[in-house]
Design an enzyme around this catalytic site. Structure first.
Site, mmCIF file in Angstrom:
data_model
loop_
_atom_site.group_PDB
_atom_site.id
_atom_site.type_symbol
_atom_site.label_atom_id
_atom_site.label_comp_id
_atom_site.label_asym_id
_atom_site.label_seq_id
_atom_site.Cartn_x
_atom_site.Cartn_y
_atom_site.Cartn_z
ATOM 1 N N ASP A 113 -16.601 4.236 1.295
ATOM 2 C CA ASP A 113 -16.756 5.668 1.566
ATOM 3 C C ASP A 113 -15.593 6.501 1.037
ATOM 4 O O ASP A 113 -15.262 7.546 1.589
ATOM 5 C CB ASP A 113 -16.905 5.925 3.087
ATOM 6 C CG ASP A 113 -17.921 5.003 3.710
ATOM 7 O OD1 ASP A 113 -19.026 4.908 3.158
ATOM 8 O OD2 ASP A 113 -17.613 4.366 4.741
ATOM 9 N N HIS A 123 -23.930 6.447 -1.617
ATOM 10 C CA HIS A 123 -23.189 7.487 -2.303
ATOM 11 C C HIS A 123 -23.866 8.810 -2.021
ATOM 12 O O HIS A 123 -25.072 8.916 -2.164
ATOM 13 C CB HIS A 123 -23.247 7.283 -3.822
ATOM 14 C CG HIS A 123 -22.433 6.133 -4.303
ATOM 15 N ND1 HIS A 123 -21.203 5.825 -3.796
ATOM 16 C CD2 HIS A 123 -22.669 5.237 -5.283
ATOM 17 C CE1 HIS A 123 -20.722 4.779 -4.439
ATOM 18 N NE2 HIS A 123 -21.590 4.397 -5.339
HETATM 19 P P1 IMP Z 1 -22.687 -5.445 5.648
HETATM 20 O O1 IMP Z 1 -22.261 -5.154 4.242
HETATM 21 O O2 IMP Z 1 -23.862 -4.649 6.083
HETATM 22 O O3 IMP Z 1 -22.859 -6.914 5.895
HETATM 23 O O4 IMP Z 1 -21.508 -4.985 6.623
HETATM 24 C C1 IMP Z 1 -20.269 -5.669 6.651
HETATM 25 C C2 IMP Z 1 -19.133 -4.710 6.933
HETATM 26 O O5 IMP Z 1 -18.954 -3.882 5.802
HETATM 27 C C3 IMP Z 1 -19.362 -3.754 8.101
HETATM 28 O O6 IMP Z 1 -18.128 -3.497 8.740
HETATM 29 C C4 IMP Z 1 -19.881 -2.489 7.439
HETATM 30 O O7 IMP Z 1 -19.633 -1.347 8.216
HETATM 31 C C5 IMP Z 1 -19.048 -2.510 6.179
HETATM 32 N N1 IMP Z 1 -19.676 -1.803 5.069
HETATM 33 C C6 IMP Z 1 -20.618 -2.273 4.233
HETATM 34 N N2 IMP Z 1 -20.911 -1.356 3.307
HETATM 35 C C7 IMP Z 1 -20.143 -0.297 3.543
HETATM 36 C C8 IMP Z 1 -19.962 0.962 2.895
HETATM 37 O O8 IMP Z 1 -20.563 1.292 1.872
HETATM 38 N N3 IMP Z 1 -19.063 1.805 3.479
HETATM 39 C C9 IMP Z 1 -18.339 1.466 4.562
HETATM 40 N N4 IMP Z 1 -18.455 0.300 5.177
HETATM 41 C C10 IMP Z 1 -19.349 -0.571 4.679
#
Ligand code: IMP
Length: 439
Positions: free
Chosen positions: A17, A45
């Site tokens: 982010d 995005h």
């Molecule tokens: P997952 O990618 O859904 O397995 O999430 C794993 C960790 O990555 C969690 O803490 C999510 O909040 C974080 N996360 C995954 N994608 C993003 C993103 O695009 N922005 C912020 N955090 C992310």
């Protein structure tokens, strides 16, 4: 000079982010191809053009620039229904996708049971060990899909959609394995799992295959040919560096290689082809989900950052955890990706804070640490060492040139540059293209 290198990477140096989408959009004016190489619909995005806001999860941001070819490379885990939805929304908004999007035939598919498995695993962990042990995933099936990729026999790739008989046999054993394992997993948190019907899934996947067919290609070959013809390629990282599965704050990470290091395997591009690596950094820190965040401010400072920065997730709407800029973490991620320049985002959010703090080191049990700890438990316990610098009261969203920023804002940017050891090439003071100050 690095900025003249023909191919570039835009990578987030924090926990995601950071505002990568805006910089990718800004840079694509000078690039011919934009490539996503990791992650999936967990990334989000937001790009604002005029009075329209586009929320893209899988389609690269280059789609917003006419004439740019956009690739979803092999390292991405593709939720086919999500990408078809994004294509439909873009076209409804008057942005034709057509020939401008290509999807790798080697990408793995995120299917409905992956999303279910994601939630069931989090629920099982919470039931067995408490909520504090959860990763706090986005629930988009990312981890379960990459787990199947590594497992091999339970995975489905885009190319499989065009082998109907082999796919039928594949789905028969996938359904058998998933129905047994996910049924048992569901039981751990007192839930049930609706069994997969392999014949119905087969029919759905064949139909999805037909809808995706115009976009499917060997994306590594497209990149190779484009580079050979002298066309310029921009690689867009999904998620932030500190969420990298190898180098991030494991296990509180996502399941892919999020740094620039992920490009080689995730897009099929030799390392020697990259020159310009733009590291995207928020002027402060945010993190979504669980895991250590040493500079988090659970107080009025954190509130200021969240409210002024609209720090709520694009993908899940969750409030983001907010805090001061962490230079220890930033140096770690900038070095991994070999950042050749930095772009500092959301500087405007800091306006009105009397003083600003920059974390320059971590202290643990009374001693200063070298480097970035491997253990999340250790990182949870570190004490940030702060340098305090003056804040700026003036709003800066109307500033259109770097030199017009208040002196304290420039001093803050230049202090980050000195501490990171990487040149700051751009500063952003708002979501619009015109709010990008080039140095
Ligand atoms: P997952 O990618 O859904 O397995 O999430 C794993 C960790 O990555 C969690 O803490 C999510 O909040 C974080 N996360 C995954 N994608 C993003 C993103 O695009 N922005 C912020 N955090 C992310």
């Amino acid at each position: 000079m690095a900025t003249q290198a023909p191919h570039a990477v835009v990578t987030g140096l924090q926990w995601g982010d950071e505002g990568k989408g805006k910089i990718v959009d800004w840079l694509t004016e000078s690039y011919d191809l934009v490539v996503r190489y990791n992650g999936g619909a967990n990334a989000g995005h937001s790009v604002v053009i005029g009075d329209r806001r586009y929320a893209l999860h899988l389609v690269p941001c280059g789609i917003l620039r006419p004439g740019v070819l956009n690739l979803v490379a092999n390292g991405v885990v593709l939720d086919p229904e999500q990408i078809l939805r994004e294509i439909a929304e873009l076209e409804a908004g008057g942005l034709p996708v057509g020939e401008r999007l290509k999807i790798s035939d080697r990408a793995h598919l995120v299917l409905p049971y992956h999303k279910r498995a994601d939630g069931l695993m989090e629920a099982a962990v919470a039931a067995l060990a408490g909520e504090a042990s959860q990763v706090g995933t986005t629930g988009r099936g990312i981890g379960p899909c990459y787990a199947d990729k590594a497992q091999r026999t339970t995975a489905v790739r885009v190319a499989d959609l065009y082998q109907p008989e082999a796919l039928r046999r594949q789905l028969a054993h996938i359904a058998g394995v998933k129905n047994a394992t996910l049924g048992a997993l569901a039981g751990l948190s007192g839930q049930t799992f609706e069994p997969i019907d392999p014949a119905a899934l087969h029919a759905t996947l064949l139909s999805i295959g037909e809808q995706l067919r115009p976009y499917v290609a060997d994306t590594a070959a497209i990149i190779r040919d484009a580079m050979a013809e002298g066309r310029r390629v921009l690689f867009e990282g999904g998620n932030g560096s500190l969420l990298d599965v190898d180098h991030g704050t494991y296990p509180y990470v996502t399941s892919s290689s999020t740094t620039a290091l992920g490009i080689h395997a995730g897009a099929g591009v030799p390392a020697a082809r990259l020159g310009r690596v733009v590291g995207i950094v928020k002027a402060y820190t945010t993190r979504v989900g669980a895991g250590p965040c040493p500079t988090e401010q659970v107080n009025a400072i954190g509130e200021h950052l969240r409210e002024r920065g609209h720090e709520y997730g694009t993908t899940t709407g969750r409030p983001r955890r907010c805090g001061w800029l962490d230079l220890v973490a930033l140096r770690h991620s900038a070095q991994l990706s070999g950042a050749t320049e930095l772009s500092i985002m959301l500087l405007d959010v800091l306006a009105g804070l009397e003083t600003l703090q920059i974390c320059t080191a971590y202290r643990l049990d009374g001693r200063l640490l070298d480097g970035f700890p491997a253990s999340a438990a250790e990182l949870e316990r570190v004490e940030p060492v702060y340098e305090t610098v003056p804040g700026f009261a003036e709003e800066v969203t109307a500033v259109r040139a770097y030199d017009q920023l208040p002196a304290a804002a420039r001093a803050y940017v230049e202090r980050i540059e000195a501490l990171a050891g990487v040149r700051v090439s751009m500063v952003s003071v708002g979501p619009e293209r015109s709010q990008t100050l080039v140095r």
